[in-house]
Design a protein around this motif. Sequence first.
Motif, PDB file in Angstrom:
ATOM      1  N   GLY B 334       1.631 -45.387   0.619  1.00 25.85           N
ATOM      2  CA  GLY B 334       1.606 -44.402  -0.479  1.00 25.85           C
ATOM      3  C   GLY B 334       2.890 -43.592  -0.537  1.00 25.85           C
ATOM      4  N   GLN B 335       3.669 -43.595   0.548  1.00 29.55           N
ATOM      5  CA  GLN B 335       4.951 -42.875   0.537  1.00 29.55           C
ATOM      6  C   GLN B 335       5.990 -43.777  -0.129  1.00 29.55           C
ATOM      7  OE1 GLN B 335       5.658 -41.764   4.627  1.00 29.55           O
ATOM      8  NE2 GLN B 335       4.847 -39.712   4.271  1.00 29.55           N
ATOM      9  N   ILE B 336       6.178 -43.548  -1.396  1.00 23.85           N
ATOM     10  CA  ILE B 336       7.133 -44.361  -2.169  1.00 23.85           C
ATOM     11  C   ILE B 336       7.887 -43.432  -3.110  1.00 23.85           C
ATOM     12  CG2 ILE B 336       5.315 -44.989  -3.834  1.00 23.85           C
ATOM     13  CD1 ILE B 336       6.871 -47.682  -4.120  1.00 23.85           C
ATOM     14  N   PHE B 337       9.185 -43.637  -3.225  1.00 27.64           N
ATOM     15  CA  PHE B 337      10.051 -42.751  -4.018  1.00 27.64           C
ATOM     16  C   PHE B 337      11.115 -43.620  -4.687  1.00 27.64           C
ATOM     17  CE2 PHE B 337      13.691 -39.996  -4.654  1.00 27.64           C
ATOM     18  CZ  PHE B 337      13.124 -38.817  -5.118  1.00 27.64           C
ATOM     19  N   ILE B 338      11.188 -43.520  -6.007  1.00 30.31           N
ATOM     20  CA  ILE B 338      12.204 -44.313  -6.719  1.00 30.31           C
ATOM     21  C   ILE B 338      13.355 -43.395  -7.114  1.00 30.31           C
ATOM     22  CG2 ILE B 338      12.666 -45.789  -8.714  1.00 30.31           C
ATOM     23  CD1 ILE B 338       9.689 -46.594  -8.551  1.00 30.31           C
ATOM     24  N   CYS B 339      14.531 -43.681  -6.594  1.00 30.52           N
ATOM     25  CA  CYS B 339      15.703 -42.830  -6.879  1.00 30.52           C
ATOM     26  C   CYS B 339      16.152 -43.057  -8.323  1.00 30.52           C
ATOM     27  CB  CYS B 339      16.861 -43.172  -5.956  1.00 30.52           C
ATOM     28  SG  CYS B 339      16.427 -43.084  -4.242  1.00 30.52           S
ATOM     29  N   GLN B 340      16.523 -41.980  -8.951  1.00 33.49           N
ATOM     30  CA  GLN B 340      17.051 -42.062 -10.313  1.00 33.49           C
ATOM     31  C   GLN B 340      18.546 -41.766 -10.241  1.00 33.49           C
ATOM     32  OE1 GLN B 340      15.205 -43.036 -12.746  1.00 33.49           O
ATOM     33  NE2 GLN B 340      13.182 -42.845 -11.817  1.00 33.49           N
ATOM     34  N   GLY B 350      24.400 -43.694  -3.370  1.00 30.69           N
ATOM     35  CA  GLY B 350      23.997 -42.380  -3.856  1.00 30.69           C
ATOM     36  C   GLY B 350      23.289 -41.623  -2.756  1.00 30.69           C
ATOM     37  N   LEU B 351      22.949 -40.410  -3.035  1.00 29.09           N
ATOM     38  CA  LEU B 351      22.182 -39.612  -2.079  1.00 29.09           C
ATOM     39  C   LEU B 351      20.881 -39.204  -2.748  1.00 29.09           C
ATOM     40  CD1 LEU B 351      24.928 -37.287  -0.588  1.00 29.09           C
ATOM     41  CD2 LEU B 351      23.799 -39.177   0.550  1.00 29.09           C
ATOM     42  N   ALA B 352      19.816 -39.198  -1.994  1.00 25.84           N
ATOM     43  CA  ALA B 352      18.530 -38.793  -2.571  1.00 25.84           C
ATOM     44  C   ALA B 352      17.842 -37.811  -1.629  1.00 25.84           C
ATOM     45  CB  ALA B 352      17.652 -40.011  -2.780  1.00 25.84           C
ATOM     46  N   LEU B 353      17.117 -36.894  -2.240  1.00 30.57           N
ATOM     47  CA  LEU B 353      16.292 -35.981  -1.463  1.00 30.57           C
ATOM     48  C   LEU B 353      14.859 -36.466  -1.594  1.00 30.57           C
ATOM     49  CD1 LEU B 353      17.647 -32.459  -2.319  1.00 30.57           C
ATOM     50  CD2 LEU B 353      17.585 -33.522  -0.096  1.00 30.57           C
ATOM     51  N   VAL B 354      14.262 -36.787  -0.486  1.00 31.89           N
ATOM     52  CA  VAL B 354      12.966 -37.462  -0.503  1.00 31.89           C
ATOM     53  C   VAL B 354      11.941 -36.561   0.184  1.00 31.89           C
ATOM     54  CG1 VAL B 354      11.819 -39.632   0.084  1.00 31.89           C
ATOM     55  CG2 VAL B 354      14.280 -39.590  -0.271  1.00 31.89           C
ATOM     56  N   PRO B 355      10.705 -36.484  -0.372  1.00 29.01           N
ATOM     57  CA  PRO B 355       9.721 -35.568   0.222  1.00 29.01           C
ATOM     58  C   PRO B 355       9.055 -36.118   1.475  1.00 29.01           C
ATOM     59  CG  PRO B 355       8.836 -36.574  -1.757  1.00 29.01           C
ATOM     60  CD  PRO B 355      10.257 -37.020  -1.657  1.00 29.01           C
ATOM     61  N   PHE B 356       9.448 -37.287   1.942  1.00 31.10           N
ATOM     62  CA  PHE B 356       8.925 -37.825   3.209  1.00 31.10           C
ATOM     63  C   PHE B 356      10.087 -38.481   3.931  1.00 31.10           C
ATOM     64  CE2 PHE B 356       8.300 -40.879  -0.235  1.00 31.10           C
ATOM     65  CZ  PHE B 356       8.980 -41.983   0.243  1.00 31.10           C
ATOM     66  N   GLU B 357       9.878 -38.814   5.177  1.00 32.83           N
ATOM     67  CA  GLU B 357      10.957 -39.456   5.926  1.00 32.83           C
ATOM     68  C   GLU B 357      10.980 -40.935   5.571  1.00 32.83           C
ATOM     69  OE1 GLU B 357      10.847 -38.912  10.123  1.00 32.83           O
ATOM     70  OE2 GLU B 357      12.855 -39.764  10.383  1.00 32.83           O
ATOM     71  N   PRO B 358      11.964 -41.410   4.854  1.00 33.14           N
ATOM     72  CA  PRO B 358      11.967 -42.801   4.413  1.00 33.14           C
ATOM     73  C   PRO B 358      12.347 -43.741   5.543  1.00 33.14           C
ATOM     74  CG  PRO B 358      13.923 -41.692   3.624  1.00 33.14           C
ATOM     75  CD  PRO B 358      13.153 -40.674   4.385  1.00 33.14           C
ATOM     76  N   VAL B 359      11.804 -44.945   5.445  1.00 27.56           N
ATOM     77  CA  VAL B 359      12.095 -45.939   6.485  1.00 27.56           C
ATOM     78  C   VAL B 359      12.883 -47.102   5.896  1.00 27.56           C
ATOM     79  CG1 VAL B 359      11.053 -47.422   8.257  1.00 27.56           C
ATOM     80  CG2 VAL B 359       9.959 -45.272   7.642  1.00 27.56           C
ATOM     81  N   TRP B 360      12.548 -47.467   4.628  1.00 31.83           N
ATOM     82  CA  TRP B 360      13.201 -48.619   4.021  1.00 31.83           C
ATOM     83  C   TRP B 360      13.709 -48.280   2.617  1.00 31.83           C
ATOM     84  CZ3 TRP B 360      13.775 -52.216   7.546  1.00 31.83           C
ATOM     85  CH2 TRP B 360      12.832 -52.329   8.566  1.00 31.83           C
ATOM     86  N   ALA B 361      14.844 -48.891   2.284  1.00 34.06           N
ATOM     87  CA  ALA B 361      15.325 -48.857   0.897  1.00 34.06           C
ATOM     88  C   ALA B 361      15.244 -50.288   0.375  1.00 34.06           C
ATOM     89  CB  ALA B 361      16.761 -48.353   0.840  1.00 34.06           C
TER      90      ALA B 361
END
Lengths: 306, 444
Positions: B334-340, B350-361
């Motif tokens: 459920g922890q998924i974030f799509i960078c814009q 790019g740099l992204a601010l993510v609300p969880f600690e990401p593991v994979w791009a």
Amino acid sequence: MSADQLLLWISARREGSWRQFRAAVEQLCGAEEVSEGNEFPLHKRLRLNLERLAHVEFFAHECEDGWRVAPPVLAGSSADGRHMGVLCGARSDNFLRRFKTAANDMGLESIQDSGTPTVLRVFGEQESDFVRIAAGAGARYQPDAPLAIILQLPIAAPPDYRQTEDEFRHGADWEIDEFQVEQLRWQAVRRAEASMRRTGLFRFTIHFQPPRYFLRWEGSTHEVRRAIGIYALLRRRRKQVLFYDRVGRTLALPATCRPMLLMERALVLCSGLIPTFDPRNVRLTYSHVPENIARLAAQILRQDLR
Amino acid sequence: MDKAGGREENIRKTSGTDGLNRESEASILLHLIFNSRGDGVRTLALVADWRRGMPAELEVSGTQGDFEFVRLQDDRYQDVTLPDMGSGLRSGIEWRGRDAEHRKWRWVLGGRELYVLIPGNDIGLSGFVSAARLSLNQEHLVLATMSLQKDVLDALADAGCPEPLVLDQSYPGVPPGWLLFRRVRPTRAVPSRSERDILNALCPVADIKPQFAGGIRLESRTWLLGHPPRIQFAGQIEREFVVKIDGIEALLSDSQSYEAPGWDAEGTHELWFADQRVSYGLRGCKEEWQVWNAYDLGTGESICGAYCHHEQLGRRWKVRVPSQNPVLVGAEPGQIFICQPRQDLHTATGLALVPFEPVWALPRNPAHLDKRHARVVPVGAIEPVRQIRRTTRHRGRDRAIAEWSRVIADAGRKGLAVSTGNEQAIALWRSYRAEAKRLWKAMR
């Protein structure tokens, strides 16, 4: 030494007015001479360098009438798999002791220049080491500081039809100069001539006040920031002024076309070194600029990278 | 000889009261700074006093033209340079201004042919500033017209000065018709001459005055801990001169500064000398440096110094994201974030601010990519022992879990390689694929 003392004074005072800064420069650095070929008097040069190196903010939000010291930050950057951190922001004697102790087992480099506080850089292979050093000293760590800053910057676009028009400053005391795009220099102009121009950038100066810049664009007048006005005109004339050396990783541009402050900060934090000024060709050269940062800078300034 | 302040008297007589009182009158100092090479005068300027009630900025006019005063320090305005300084110093200077409340202000420097200058560091100025007269055992400059050369040399000799260095207008910065006397250090008190003799300024009195030189001054008599001033004295200092700091006798150090045990410790100190007491203080630096939104450029992040921070509260993770891999997934389903990424900039990273600690791009549509080039990129710390757990049911949450499973499964089905080739990362990726597959089946 005096710029170091100035930063200690700034860090102890935390914030203040422009006149207090001027007085501190006068007191701590006053005996220094403005070296030949320098564009600015000493207090302006120190202000610019303190801003470029991210030690102090001047006339920004919450310090509109003066300055405020930024918190200590280890500004990280990386190139060719090697990481570097530049110490920015406030300093105290105790803080510096903690920082040097924390960075003791890594490559700590100290660079002294008359116009800047001592530049402290650390080098290492693991980014986690920088996090540890910053935490040990009581500072924050900013990974990829140049990229993080430059990605915030808007494109240097000219005003569009939605922006309200401004008027030139009134009063006979204002001295007016026009930016000459071909010669890349400012030249005095009469107010009547400035008003007649359909396109042009004009600098209005009056005693002891920062200059104001007005862009005549498609027949309307807009007050703009200096770099925005200059790069809008350069784009219009298709004049390219950025020179990137991919081997030496240096980015050079004419001193009159100095980019906006935050872009300069991003470029300076690539190396921790302020740009060198060559009086022969009147150019500023930023060192150790990775190609991706140079490309982003060129895109934001709407220039081609040569 | 009766030359003292003659022109000043004239100014006062001719100007009249004109609605001015003593509170609205202030003085002007002469300020001289040598260049760093010491082979010329860099600045010879006038500094107007600022007093309570005076505006921070004021337009003034005088016989030498119109000027704008800008308050520079707590008690003075910024330096003003005159085009013909020599003439102004000789004939006197008067400036008048009227503030926004129509109060009148006036500054006066009495014209004279001789000025004594002392080091300005005691009042927070570099270089030298004008003073009423010479002080004993202190470095001075004397600026005098050429006609007074002999009188000045005689007076300095009477005051026990070694032979001074006399510089004329060929020395850069010295006004035409004037002489600058350097290395003036009087050692003998001299009684004043007649009441109005200008050469009284060259008669040092025996009074002893403390001088606080150098250091990092935070306020008028407070210095930064670790950067104290040098404590020195001017005046007739006898051999039995005693100085005490906090009741302990102070001795002259190698730097010709009076020091006693604890003289430079944090706190207020009392300096006693010649039956006089003054206090000074040393204060440590409080490391209370805050982050604030110095520059908010409308991107959701603010810049403060070298630090970029998110406006929203709560922890965010800043990650470097390859532009080809804008989908970030975390350890928890459920922890998924799509960078814009910015549409107006082309950048490989790019740099992204993510609300969880990401593991994979991950790439956005792995099914349509060339697997020879597309990769799964590990971001952040690689931790092979990562517990992936399912949380309670919730419609939005279930959608996110399904999406999380789908993007991982798609990348896995395409057979995308892990960019680093690190064995631990490959093993971790396998465990993610297995968990995604299990969840995908469970949700069908």
